[in-house]
Design an enzyme around this catalytic site. Structure first.
Site, PDB file in Angstrom:
ATOM      1  CG  ASP A 108      47.094  38.938  40.766  1.00 19.14           C
ATOM      2  OD1 ASP A 108      47.711  38.334  40.236  1.00 19.14           O
ATOM      3  OD2 ASP A 108      46.003  39.583  40.342  1.00 19.14           O
TER       4      ASP A 108
ATOM      5  CG  HIS B  71      47.387  37.832  36.637  1.00 18.30           C
ATOM      6  ND1 HIS B  71      46.868  38.447  37.938  1.00 18.30           N
ATOM      7  CD2 HIS B  71      46.650  37.595  35.809  1.00 18.30           C
ATOM      8  CE1 HIS B  71      45.520  38.589  37.395  1.00 18.30           C
ATOM      9  NE2 HIS B  71      45.527  38.216  36.236  1.00 18.30           N
TER      10      HIS B  71
ATOM     11  CB  SER C   5      43.114  39.757  35.096  1.00 16.56           C
ATOM     12  OG  SER C   5      42.851  38.406  35.491  1.00 16.56           O
TER      13      SER C   5
END
Length: 473
Positions: A180, A216, A416
């Site tokens: 990620d 994220h 996600s």
């Protein structure tokens, strides 16, 4: 004469010329052309060379015929004038850069190369995190996890209100790879479970593997194994961060593949990929993407690592023929698939809500969804025809960790946020049943899922909502 004065002068002169009805149209155009030409030449904005764009440096994905990168192939690429940007040596994939406009043809004609294409933009399936207002929430309760108890409906949903932790909360020998944007290693809810970080983007500097280029990756990591004010699905699991984005958020395709293969070499049980790109199999770029990602997935499975992928946030049926309007984007002349979730062996995850419905943004498709998992939304009244944001239920989103500098805890929605719950579930099944292979773990998760929607497998929820408690029984 200053620039602004000349610009105003030119504009006014054109207006005056056009208003003078005694001047012929041809004369008007000649005078306008003369004025504009003088203006552009005077300020150096006219470029007579057409070679600037043609010689612009471009990156290319090269899939070698050899299943592994060898010195002879690298030598061949360099002889063709290519600069090596990144390698995935375990699977024979290289990213190169070149200013030569004919390099693509040269690569395609080379007998050592299976496929080649221009590099692609990789998407992350979410927007910015909205930090939880800790002043409104108050200081941490004397007995944690207070934020879990108050806000994390999604973690409760898949763990049966934490009952699965009484069976197996994970252990430090069971590793989950977070491929990620990176993870904030200073976060108090994560630091005890983070074992190491690695960086997979060109120009990475020491220490950047321990940071998040956005928020994220830290949110994903917390969803998997946070253990503090918030909880992850497996609060005792080990996490490794494989950062694939630079400080501008750009990701290198070969860097992602290298992260996958390295995570498999490191002994990760599962890997979460909340990123990807769309592809069809009838042009060169998509062929290169498909072949290279398929190699990475097969390598991971052979090493015993299961890959879990988010299937995207565009509300599309990925199995249908997709076309855009002329002039408004790429025409997908054929079934549209998501890379990586369309690759055999990857568990593809759609996103559900706190009402057990499909989230409005989640992609779906009869052959593209294996499991569903909570990714959150804004409640049943959003979106609405009036576009009235006051009707949004902000607590229908998912809360997890974000970098400390951004507020420590934040809200997000998306596939996600759904996929890492399944990646954690896979690792917990391995911890509970260490004899199971990667594909057997996938089968167990599907067989123990809670059926949603139509009876049996369907295009929205696949085999159903992941149920960690049932999978560990």
């Amino acid at each position: 004469m200053p620039f602004g004065q000349l610009h105003n002068f030119t504009s006014r002169t054109i207006i005056i010329l056009c208003q003078n009805l005694l001047i012929k149209k041809e004369d008007i155009m000649k005078r306008i052309l003369l004025l504009v030409t003088v203006f552009l030449v005077a300020f150096g904005t006219v470029q007579f060379s057409a070679t600037a764009q043609e010689t612009a440096e471009k990156d290319y994905i090269v899939v070698l015929k050899s299943a592994q990168t060898d010195s002879a192939s690298i030598h061949t690429l360099k002889e063709l004038g290519a600069e090596i940007i990144f390698e995935a040596p375990q699977i024979g994939v290289v990213t190169i850069s070149s200013e030569d406009p004919s390099i693509l043809q040269k690569l395609e004609e080379n007998s050592k190369i299976l496929a080649v294409a221009e590099d692609v933009d990789i998407r992350i399936f979410d927007g910015e995190a909205e930090a939880l207002n800790l002043q409104e929430v108050g200081k941490a309760a004397s007995v944690q996890p207070d934020l879990y108890e108050q806000y994390q409906w999604d973690i409760k949903r898949v763990t049966q209100n934490g009952e699965s932790w009484n069976i197996n909360p994970g252990n430090k020998e069971t590793l989950v790879a977070v491929i990620d944007t990176g993870v904030d290693f200073s976060h108090p809810d994560l630091k005890d479970n983070l074992v190491f970080g690695k960086a997979f983007f060109p120009g990475a500097r020491p220490g950047e593997e321990l940071k998040d280029s956005g928020s994220h990756g830290t949110h994903v990591a917390g969803t998997i194994a946070a253990n503090g004010r918030v909880k992850g699905v497996g609060p005792e699991l080990a996490i490794a961060s494989y950062r694939v984005s630079n400080n501008q958020g750009r990701m290198n395709w070969t860097g992602i593949l290298s992260a996958i293969t390295t995570a498999a070499d490191d002994g990760a049980v599962s890997a979460n990929l909340s990123l990807g790109t769309y592809s069809i199999m009838n042009d060169k770029q998509d062929r290169a993407l498909h072949l290279s990602s398929k190699r990475a997935v097969q390598y991971a499975l052979q090493k015993g690592m299961l890959i879990v992928g988010a299937n995207g946030n565009d509300g599309m049926d990925l199995g249908k023929r997709m076309k855009t309007e002329p002039g408004k984007g790429k025409v997908y002349d054929g079934p549209l698939f998501d890379t990586f979730t369309s690759i055999p062996g990857v568990i593809s995850v759609s996103s559900s809500t706190n009402r057990d419905t499909l989230a409005y943004y989640s992609n779906y498709g009869s052959s593209n969804v294996h499991l569903a998992s909570p990714g959150g939304d804004y409640g049943p009244n959003w979106p609405n025809p009036e576009n009235d944001s006051s009707k949004r239920d902000l607590e229908a989103r998912t809360l997890s960790t974000i970098p400390v500098a951004q507020g420590s805890y934040g809200w997000k929605i998306g596939t996600s946020m759904a996929a890492p719950k399944v990646a954690a579930a896979a690792a917990l099944v391995k911890a509970q049943f260490p004899e199971l292979k990667a594909q057997q773990i996938a089968t167990r998760l599907q067989q123990t899922a809670e059926d949603l929607g139509k009876p049996g497998h369907d295009e929205y929820f696949g085999h159903g909502l992941v149920n960690v408690y049932s999978a560990l029984q």
